[in-house]
Design a protein around this motif. Sequence first.
Motif, short mmCIF file in Angstrom:
data_model
loop_
_atom_site.label_atom_id
_atom_site.label_comp_id
_atom_site.label_asym_id
_atom_site.label_seq_id
_atom_site.Cartn_x
_atom_site.Cartn_y
_atom_site.Cartn_z
N HIS A 115 0.86 -1.18 0.00
CA HIS A 115 0.00 0.00 0.00
C HIS A 115 0.90 1.24 0.00
CE1 HIS A 115 -3.78 -2.10 1.85
NE2 HIS A 115 -3.44 -2.56 0.66
N ARG A 145 1.70 -6.47 -6.62
CA ARG A 145 0.39 -5.82 -6.49
C ARG A 145 0.50 -4.63 -5.55
NH1 ARG A 145 -4.10 -10.37 -7.47
NH2 ARG A 145 -2.83 -11.70 -8.79
N LEU A 147 -1.65 -0.85 -4.01
CA LEU A 147 -2.77 0.07 -3.86
C LEU A 147 -2.19 1.44 -3.59
CD1 LEU A 147 -5.86 0.61 -3.55
CD2 LEU A 147 -5.56 0.11 -1.11
N ARG A 149 -2.79 5.49 -2.89
CA ARG A 149 -3.78 6.47 -2.45
C ARG A 149 -3.13 7.83 -2.30
NH1 ARG A 149 -6.07 2.50 2.06
NH2 ARG A 149 -7.80 1.54 0.96
N SER A 163 -7.66 6.90 -5.40
CA SER A 163 -7.19 5.56 -5.06
C SER A 163 -7.09 4.74 -6.34
CB SER A 163 -8.15 4.89 -4.07
OG SER A 163 -7.71 3.59 -3.76
N ASP A 165 -6.33 0.96 -7.43
CA ASP A 165 -6.23 -0.39 -6.90
C ASP A 165 -5.64 -1.33 -7.94
OD1 ASP A 165 -6.49 -2.84 -5.67
OD2 ASP A 165 -8.54 -2.49 -4.98
N THR A 167 -4.38 -4.37 -6.97
CA THR A 167 -4.20 -5.59 -6.18
C THR A 167 -4.96 -6.78 -6.77
OG1 THR A 167 -6.07 -5.04 -4.74
CG2 THR A 167 -3.89 -4.26 -4.07
#
Length: 238
Positions: A115, A145, A147, A149, A163, A165, A167
Amino acid sequence: MIATAHATVAANGVLAEVRSEPPLTLRQVRAEQEGTCALCLVGSAAGPLAGDERTLRVTALPGARATITAAGAQLAQGRDADCVSTCRTELVLGEQATLTGDTGPLIVAAGARTHVEVSITVAATARLDWREVVVLGRSAEPLGRALIRWDVVRDGTPLLRQSVDLTGEPGLLLAGRRVLASCLLTGPGLAARTVVRHATAAAAKLADDAVLITVLAADAAAAANDLQALRAAVAIGA
């Protein structure tokens, strides 16, 4: 491992405070411009590994000028996609402050899940040029993978909340590409406008003096070329 690096920069290039926790280390280096505090982010250990949390906090006090570079790329590793690592950046800019920089490319290796969280609070008269580059997978390996933000507040008003994504099935979302590069530009003198370089590289006007550049590319070099061209099209004046 949980680690935080924090720096506070005052006017005239003064480094008022700096604290680091391995594997994140902030070092002051020679600045190209007088009155600017130049910082370099050094990774003193591998990672981030699965479960790690890394936070970079930078506060530019009113009138401060600062730059941030990275000594190299970060490599997120992990074989369990359910165990996430977090790379967090928190920036605060006061009135008339200027900050330019990035934390270097983040390479998310096959099997890793990361993340990337960018939180920015910027005054109305501050100038910011901040880049984030995420590379999914090393050469010739499956994609990692991620994410990503962004949460940006300027002069007390939300400017950007986004955001991305990657993943699930990042190969499908990125249309065969593996590099996502972003650059936020905001401040007086910015020629804010929407510019499309090609189908996967564009600058989107967020406000009269704020632009978000987004680039999808097959490799980091191509992404850097597109970012440079789009930054030049909406450059912040001196």
